[in-house]
Design a protein around this motif. Structure first.
Motif, PDB file in Angstrom:
ATOM      1  N   UNK A  21       2.780  45.926 -14.443  1.00 14.49           N
ATOM      2  CA  UNK A  21       3.251  46.654 -15.618  1.00 14.49           C
ATOM      3  C   UNK A  21       4.680  46.252 -15.923  1.00 14.49           C
ATOM      4  N   UNK A  22       5.019  46.267 -17.204  1.00 10.44           N
ATOM      5  CA  UNK A  22       6.416  46.070 -17.599  1.00 10.44           C
ATOM      6  C   UNK A  22       7.143  47.387 -17.332  1.00 10.44           C
ATOM      7  N   UNK A  23       8.436  47.287 -17.039  1.00  3.40           N
ATOM      8  CA  UNK A  23       9.215  48.477 -16.697  1.00  3.40           C
ATOM      9  C   UNK A  23      10.533  48.473 -17.439  1.00  3.40           C
ATOM     10  N   UNK A  24      10.933  49.647 -17.859  1.00  5.76           N
ATOM     11  CA  UNK A  24      12.225  49.829 -18.497  1.00  5.76           C
ATOM     12  C   UNK A  24      12.812  51.141 -17.993  1.00  5.76           C
ATOM     13  N   UNK A  25      14.082  51.088 -17.608  1.00  4.72           N
ATOM     14  CA  UNK A  25      14.791  52.294 -17.192  1.00  4.72           C
ATOM     15  C   UNK A  25      15.616  52.806 -18.362  1.00  4.72           C
ATOM     16  N   UNK A  47       2.524  54.240 -23.018  1.00  8.05           N
ATOM     17  CA  UNK A  47       3.034  54.067 -21.668  1.00  8.05           C
ATOM     18  C   UNK A  47       3.183  55.408 -20.984  1.00  8.05           C
ATOM     19  N   UNK A  48       3.684  55.351 -19.770  1.00 11.05           N
ATOM     20  CA  UNK A  48       3.957  56.560 -18.998  1.00 11.05           C
ATOM     21  C   UNK A  48       5.360  56.442 -18.431  1.00 11.05           C
ATOM     22  N   UNK A  49       5.920  57.563 -18.004  1.00  8.85           N
ATOM     23  CA  UNK A  49       7.226  57.488 -17.367  1.00  8.85           C
ATOM     24  C   UNK A  49       7.275  58.383 -16.147  1.00  8.85           C
ATOM     25  N   UNK A  50       8.174  58.051 -15.261  1.00 10.92           N
ATOM     26  CA  UNK A  50       8.443  58.814 -14.060  1.00 10.92           C
ATOM     27  C   UNK A  50       9.910  59.188 -14.072  1.00 10.92           C
ATOM     28  N   UNK A  57      19.059  62.283 -15.479  1.00 14.97           N
ATOM     29  CA  UNK A  57      18.180  61.992 -16.608  1.00 14.97           C
ATOM     30  C   UNK A  57      17.722  60.549 -16.658  1.00 14.97           C
ATOM     31  N   UNK A  58      17.503  59.934 -15.492  1.00  9.74           N
ATOM     32  CA  UNK A  58      17.055  58.537 -15.439  1.00  9.74           C
ATOM     33  C   UNK A  58      15.526  58.508 -15.346  1.00  9.74           C
ATOM     34  N   UNK A  59      14.912  57.786 -16.268  1.00 10.01           N
ATOM     35  CA  UNK A  59      13.461  57.683 -16.337  1.00 10.01           C
ATOM     36  C   UNK A  59      13.030  56.235 -16.156  1.00 10.01           C
ATOM     37  N   UNK A  60      11.914  56.032 -15.484  1.00 10.20           N
ATOM     38  CA  UNK A  60      11.303  54.712 -15.349  1.00 10.20           C
ATOM     39  C   UNK A  60      10.057  54.713 -16.223  1.00 10.20           C
ATOM     40  N   UNK A  61      10.078  53.876 -17.259  1.00 10.64           N
ATOM     41  CA  UNK A  61       8.941  53.788 -18.162  1.00 10.64           C
ATOM     42  C   UNK A  61       8.090  52.593 -17.770  1.00 10.64           C
ATOM     43  N   UNK A  62       6.777  52.799 -17.670  1.00 10.41           N
ATOM     44  CA  UNK A  62       5.837  51.726 -17.350  1.00 10.41           C
ATOM     45  C   UNK A  62       4.870  51.575 -18.511  1.00 10.41           C
ATOM     46  N   UNK A  63       4.613  50.311 -18.861  1.00 13.51           N
ATOM     47  CA  UNK A  63       3.726  50.023 -19.976  1.00 13.51           C
ATOM     48  C   UNK A  63       3.167  48.618 -19.818  1.00 13.51           C
ATOM     49  N   UNK A  64       2.118  48.345 -20.551  1.00 13.25           N
ATOM     50  CA  UNK A  64       1.504  47.031 -20.501  1.00 13.25           C
ATOM     51  C   UNK A  64       2.441  46.008 -21.138  1.00 13.25           C
ATOM     52  N   UNK A  65       2.597  44.835 -20.531  1.00  4.45           N
ATOM     53  CA  UNK A  65       3.522  43.838 -21.077  1.00  4.45           C
ATOM     54  C   UNK A  65       3.225  43.429 -22.525  1.00  4.45           C
ATOM     55  N   UNK A  66       1.967  43.471 -22.945  1.00  2.00           N
ATOM     56  CA  UNK A  66       1.665  43.073 -24.318  1.00  2.00           C
ATOM     57  C   UNK A  66       2.068  44.142 -25.341  1.00  2.00           C
ATOM     58  N   UNK A  67       2.516  45.311 -24.874  1.00  3.17           N
ATOM     59  CA  UNK A  67       2.993  46.368 -25.768  1.00  3.17           C
ATOM     60  C   UNK A  67       4.519  46.449 -25.796  1.00  3.17           C
TER      61      UNK A  67
END
Length: 90
Positions: A21-25, A47-50, A57-67
Motif C-alpha cells: 500500500x502507498x502511505x502518507x503521514x 483509503x484508511x488511516x491509523x 494528531x499524526x495519522x498514517x494513511x494507507x491507500x492503493x498506489x493507483x489512487x
C-alpha cells in the motif's frame, strides 16, 4: 426490423493488485480527527488511516498506489476544512 444500435459498455480493466500500500503521514489538530474520518468515509474506498499519535494528531494513511492522484486531491480538499500538514516519510 431494425437492430438496436446500442453499444456494449467497455470492459473496465482493473489494475493488478499492488504488493504494498502507498502511505502518507499527515498531522492535524487532535480535535479534528473525527472530522477527518468523516471526510475520508465520504470518499468511498479511497483509503484508511491509523492514528499514530493521538496527542500530536499524526495519522498514517494507507491507500492503493493507483489512487495516488485521488488521495492528493482529497488531502488538498481536506486542507480547506482544517489545518493539515503532510509529513515527510518516516
Amino acid at each position: 426490423m431494425k437492430s438496436s444500435s446500442r453499444r456494449r459498455p467497455r470492459k473496465r480493466v482493473c489494475p493488478p493488485a499492488p504488493e504494498w500500500s502507498a502511505r502518507t503521514y499527515v498531522r492535524i489538530a487532535p480535535a479534528d480527527i473525527g472530522l477527518f474520518r468523516f471526510l475520508l468515509e465520504g470518499h468511498d474506498n479511497l483509503g484508511i488511516f491509523t492514528v499514530v499519535d493521538k496527542f500530536k494528531g499524526i495519522l498514517l494513511m494507507r491507500y492503493s498506489p493507483h489512487l495516488g492522484r485521488e488521495m492528493k486531491a482529497f488531502i488538498r480538499q481536506a486542507a480547506t476544512e482544517m489545518e493539515l500538514e503532510v509529513l515527510p516519510r518516516m
